[in-house]
Design a protein around this motif. Structure first.
Motif, PDB file in Angstrom:
ATOM      1  N   GLY A   1       0.776  -1.242   0.000  1.00  0.00           N
ATOM      2  CA  GLY A   1       0.000   0.000   0.000  1.00  0.00           C
ATOM      3  C   GLY A   1       0.799   1.278   0.000  1.00  0.00           C
ATOM      4  O   GLY A   1       0.240   2.360  -0.193  1.00  0.00           O
ATOM      5  N   SER A   2       2.121   1.197   0.217  1.00  0.00           N
ATOM      6  CA  SER A   2       2.948   2.403   0.195  1.00  0.00           C
ATOM      7  C   SER A   2       4.418   2.013   0.043  1.00  0.00           C
ATOM      8  O   SER A   2       4.791   0.845   0.217  1.00  0.00           O
ATOM      9  N   TYR A   3       5.244   3.000  -0.231  1.00  0.00           N
ATOM     10  CA  TYR A   3       6.690   2.777  -0.356  1.00  0.00           C
ATOM     11  C   TYR A   3       7.254   2.157   0.914  1.00  0.00           C
ATOM     12  O   TYR A   3       8.000   1.174   0.874  1.00  0.00           O
ATOM     13  N   ASP A   4       6.906   2.735   2.069  1.00  0.00           N
ATOM     14  CA  ASP A   4       7.444   2.244   3.334  1.00  0.00           C
ATOM     15  C   ASP A   4       6.957   0.834   3.636  1.00  0.00           C
ATOM     16  O   ASP A   4       7.745  -0.039   4.049  1.00  0.00           O
ATOM     17  N   ILE A   5       5.661   0.599   3.471  1.00  0.00           N
ATOM     18  CA  ILE A   5       5.104  -0.734   3.705  1.00  0.00           C
ATOM     19  C   ILE A   5       5.796  -1.765   2.812  1.00  0.00           C
ATOM     20  O   ILE A   5       6.193  -2.844   3.266  1.00  0.00           O
ATOM     21  N   SER A   6       5.971  -1.439   1.550  1.00  0.00           N
ATOM     22  CA  SER A   6       6.574  -2.378   0.602  1.00  0.00           C
ATOM     23  C   SER A   6       8.035  -2.655   0.937  1.00  0.00           C
ATOM     24  O   SER A   6       8.531  -3.773   0.734  1.00  0.00           O
ATOM     25  N   GLY A   7       8.733  -1.653   1.469  1.00  0.00           N
ATOM     26  CA  GLY A   7      10.114  -1.871   1.902  1.00  0.00           C
ATOM     27  C   GLY A   7      10.187  -2.885   3.025  1.00  0.00           C
ATOM     28  O   GLY A   7      11.071  -3.756   3.042  1.00  0.00           O
ATOM     29  N   GLY A   8       9.239  -2.814   3.963  1.00  0.00           N
ATOM     30  CA  GLY A   8       9.182  -3.785   5.048  1.00  0.00           C
ATOM     31  C   GLY A   8       8.816  -5.169   4.553  1.00  0.00           C
ATOM     32  O   GLY A   8       9.371  -6.180   5.013  1.00  0.00           O
ATOM     33  N   ILE A   9       7.872  -5.227   3.619  1.00  0.00           N
ATOM     34  CA  ILE A   9       7.473  -6.514   3.023  1.00  0.00           C
ATOM     35  C   ILE A   9       8.680  -7.181   2.361  1.00  0.00           C
ATOM     36  O   ILE A   9       8.949  -8.370   2.554  1.00  0.00           O
ATOM     37  N   LEU A  10       9.396  -6.406   1.578  1.00  0.00           N
ATOM     38  CA  LEU A  10      10.549  -6.932   0.845  1.00  0.00           C
ATOM     39  C   LEU A  10      11.600  -7.502   1.791  1.00  0.00           C
ATOM     40  O   LEU A  10      12.076  -8.637   1.608  1.00  0.00           O
ATOM     41  N   ARG A  11      11.946  -6.746   2.843  1.00  0.00           N
ATOM     42  CA  ARG A  11      12.970  -7.211   3.770  1.00  0.00           C
ATOM     43  C   ARG A  11      12.533  -8.481   4.509  1.00  0.00           C
ATOM     44  O   ARG A  11      13.314  -9.431   4.665  1.00  0.00           O
ATOM     45  N   ALA A  12      11.281  -8.504   4.971  1.00  0.00           N
ATOM     46  CA  ALA A  12      10.781  -9.664   5.710  1.00  0.00           C
ATOM     47  C   ALA A  12      10.810 -10.925   4.852  1.00  0.00           C
ATOM     48  O   ALA A  12      11.212 -12.007   5.310  1.00  0.00           O
ATOM     49  N   LEU A  13      10.389 -10.801   3.606  1.00  0.00           N
ATOM     50  CA  LEU A  13      10.394 -11.964   2.714  1.00  0.00           C
ATOM     51  C   LEU A  13      11.820 -12.466   2.457  1.00  0.00           C
ATOM     52  O   LEU A  13      12.075 -13.672   2.450  1.00  0.00           O
ATOM     53  N   GLN A  14      12.737 -11.534   2.257  1.00  0.00           N
ATOM     54  CA  GLN A  14      14.127 -11.929   2.018  1.00  0.00           C
ATOM     55  C   GLN A  14      14.716 -12.657   3.222  1.00  0.00           C
ATOM     56  O   GLN A  14      15.438 -13.643   3.077  1.00  0.00           O
ATOM     57  N   GLU A  15      14.398 -12.162   4.427  1.00  0.00           N
ATOM     58  CA  GLU A  15      14.915 -12.801   5.637  1.00  0.00           C
ATOM     59  C   GLU A  15      14.354 -14.220   5.818  1.00  0.00           C
ATOM     60  O   GLU A  15      14.994 -15.074   6.432  1.00  0.00           O
ATOM     61  N   LYS A  16      13.156 -14.457   5.276  1.00  0.00           N
ATOM     62  CA  LYS A  16      12.522 -15.776   5.368  1.00  0.00           C
ATOM     63  C   LYS A  16      12.952 -16.691   4.221  1.00  0.00           C
ATOM     64  O   LYS A  16      12.468 -17.820   4.092  1.00  0.00           O
TER      65      LYS A  16
ATOM     66  N   PRO B   1      11.175   8.306  -7.086  1.00  0.00           N
ATOM     67  CA  PRO B   1      12.469   7.817  -7.592  1.00  0.00           C
ATOM     68  C   PRO B   1      13.125   6.771  -6.699  1.00  0.00           C
ATOM     69  O   PRO B   1      13.856   5.907  -7.182  1.00  0.00           O
ATOM     70  N   GLN B   2      12.876   6.843  -5.384  1.00  0.00           N
ATOM     71  CA  GLN B   2      13.508   5.912  -4.446  1.00  0.00           C
ATOM     72  C   GLN B   2      13.144   4.449  -4.719  1.00  0.00           C
ATOM     73  O   GLN B   2      13.842   3.542  -4.268  1.00  0.00           O
ATOM     74  N   MET B   3      12.053   4.220  -5.459  1.00  0.00           N
ATOM     75  CA  MET B   3      11.665   2.847  -5.792  1.00  0.00           C
ATOM     76  C   MET B   3      12.767   2.123  -6.576  1.00  0.00           C
ATOM     77  O   MET B   3      12.926   0.907  -6.468  1.00  0.00           O
ATOM     78  N   ALA B   4      13.519   2.876  -7.359  1.00  0.00           N
ATOM     79  CA  ALA B   4      14.542   2.271  -8.218  1.00  0.00           C
ATOM     80  C   ALA B   4      15.781   1.848  -7.437  1.00  0.00           C
ATOM     81  O   ALA B   4      16.595   1.055  -7.934  1.00  0.00           O
ATOM     82  N   THR B   5      15.941   2.342  -6.201  1.00  0.00           N
ATOM     83  CA  THR B   5      17.160   2.054  -5.439  1.00  0.00           C
ATOM     84  C   THR B   5      16.897   1.147  -4.234  1.00  0.00           C
ATOM     85  O   THR B   5      17.743   1.041  -3.350  1.00  0.00           O
ATOM     86  N   MET B   6      15.727   0.489  -4.190  1.00  0.00           N
ATOM     87  CA  MET B   6      15.453  -0.460  -3.112  1.00  0.00           C
ATOM     88  C   MET B   6      16.315  -1.719  -3.295  1.00  0.00           C
ATOM     89  O   MET B   6      16.945  -1.896  -4.341  1.00  0.00           O
ATOM     90  N   GLU B   7      16.346  -2.585  -2.278  1.00  0.00           N
ATOM     91  CA  GLU B   7      17.191  -3.794  -2.328  1.00  0.00           C
ATOM     92  C   GLU B   7      16.916  -4.607  -3.586  1.00  0.00           C
ATOM     93  O   GLU B   7      17.831  -5.169  -4.200  1.00  0.00           O
ATOM     94  N   VAL B   8      15.645  -4.695  -3.949  1.00  0.00           N
ATOM     95  CA  VAL B   8      15.254  -5.195  -5.273  1.00  0.00           C
ATOM     96  C   VAL B   8      14.477  -4.051  -5.912  1.00  0.00           C
ATOM     97  O   VAL B   8      13.458  -3.620  -5.365  1.00  0.00           O
ATOM     98  N   PRO B   9      14.964  -3.474  -7.009  1.00  0.00           N
ATOM     99  CA  PRO B   9      14.242  -2.353  -7.629  1.00  0.00           C
ATOM    100  C   PRO B   9      12.756  -2.678  -7.804  1.00  0.00           C
ATOM    101  O   PRO B   9      12.395  -3.720  -8.335  1.00  0.00           O
ATOM    102  N   MET B  10      11.915  -1.758  -7.319  1.00  0.00           N
ATOM    103  CA  MET B  10      10.495  -2.056  -7.130  1.00  0.00           C
ATOM    104  C   MET B  10       9.618  -1.585  -8.291  1.00  0.00           C
ATOM    105  O   MET B  10       9.660  -0.417  -8.692  1.00  0.00           O
ATOM    106  N   THR B  11       8.807  -2.497  -8.805  1.00  0.00           N
ATOM    107  CA  THR B  11       7.737  -2.123  -9.720  1.00  0.00           C
ATOM    108  C   THR B  11       6.728  -1.305  -8.927  1.00  0.00           C
ATOM    109  O   THR B  11       6.341  -1.688  -7.816  1.00  0.00           O
TER     110      THR B  11
END
Length: 330
Positions: free
Chosen positions: A238-253, A270-280
């Motif tokens: 639902g948001s940039y911040d929420i998706s960042g948390g989702i991404l990290r949690a899934l990777q840790e699992k 623009p920050q979407m392009a520099t996340m741990e996995v560049p985000m659609t």
């Protein structure tokens, strides 16, 4: 000692009114005289009395921005872009993250020409004392007659679901803040449900409450996802911040993105392009949104005619590495 227009007139050898006209770039003053006066003014260190000019014009060229917070990255990014958009205009911006009542007191002291209000709540209760204002919010949900800039969250969710559907996904979950008092969040949820039904995916509708809009809220929401017998093959955050948390949690699992689960996020920054996995991502690009907000408040201030009450913008989807075909389509 303060330099006055009369001091400049005495040194330049012209009348007081000629200096005044030259400083205001009047075409009634010859160019050679204007250059002479401006040179004298600069050499004398003249600084215009803005307060006096404002009193004569009954205009301050200042616009107030009433904002809930700058702690969330998206809102801070949007504020920065709004400020940049004002740089190309004669207007300046002052920002208040205080309560609406305190913000209004501040704006009255500065005698702002107009206001921009963040319409997070379904009810906008701002007493503006006839100060023109526009709202960044959701049309049809805010109880106001003032112009609304609507980023069209429903269309954003439609694009997100369509993108995943065309990749082959069917079990698409949504993780977001289910706050019914927040018009922006509720429209995302409604948009997701509507899009899923549009593509015949009623049986796969799955909405998980993050109970907030921050990174940690997305991170903890994944526990509920992974506790299910059948996992979704895609998640819309639902948001940039929420998706960042989702991404990290899934990777840790040990969940691979996008090989095991694809992610699409709301918020087109623009920050979407520099996340741990560049985000659609999906949404109105933040620079375009800022320019539309600034353009609308200036139009509201300067136009003698009524401007359109709702400006519903067109979101775009930017595809990056976080989304791909589901495992059974690889």
């Amino acid at each position: 000692m303060t330099v006055t227009i009369k001091d400049i007139a005495r040194i330049a050898g012209v009348s007081y009114s000629t200096v005044s006209k030259a400083l205001n770039n009047s075409p009634l003053v010859k160019e050679v005289t204007k250059r002479k006066i401006l040179k004298v003014a600069e050499e004398m260190g003249y600084e215009p009395n803005l307060a006096a000019k404002q009193l004569v014009r009954k205009k301050t060229d200042v616009i107030g921005l009433m904002w809930p917070t700058i702690e969330r990255i998206v809102l801070a990014t949007l504020v920065t872009n709004i400020s940049k958009a004002f740089e190309a205009t004669p207007y300046s911006m002052i920002l208040s993250v205080d309560s609406p009542e305190t913000a209004m007191d501040t704006f009255k002291k500065f005698q702002v020409d107009g206001m921009i209000v963040f319409g997070e709540s379904n009810k906008i209760s701002v007493t503006t004392d006839n100060i023109p204002f526009v709202i960044y919010g959701v049309s049809g949900k805010n109880e106001t007659t003032s112009p609304i800039i609507d980023a069209n969250h429903e269309a954003s969710m439609q694009k997100a679901v369509k993108h995943l559907f065309e990749l082959g996904h069917r079990h698409i979950a949504y993780i977001g803040h289910l706050d019914t008092e927040d018009a922006l969040q509720s429209e995302k949820v409604e948009g997701y449900e509507k899009a899923m039904k549009h593509f015949g995916l009623n049986e796969y509708i799955q909405i998980i409450n993050s109970n907030g809009l921050n990174w940690f809220d997305g991170y903890t929401a994944i526990d509920e996802v992974l506790g299910q017998e059948k996992l979704p093959t895609a998640i819309i955050g639902g948001s940039y911040d929420i998706s960042g948390g989702i991404l990290r949690a899934l990777q840790e699992k040990g969940v691979r993105i996008p090989a095991d689960i694809s992610i699409v996020s709301y918020d087109n920054i623009p920050q979407m392009a520099t996340m741990e996995v560049p985000m659609t991502c999906t949404g109105v690009p933040v620079d375009i949104l800022a320019e539309e907000i600034v353009h609308t408040i200036i139009e509201r201030i300067e136009s003698d005619e009524e401007i359109e009450s709702v400006k519903k913008l067109s979101p775009t989807l930017t595809e990056r590495e976080s989304s791909g075909p589901p495992p059974n389509k690889r």
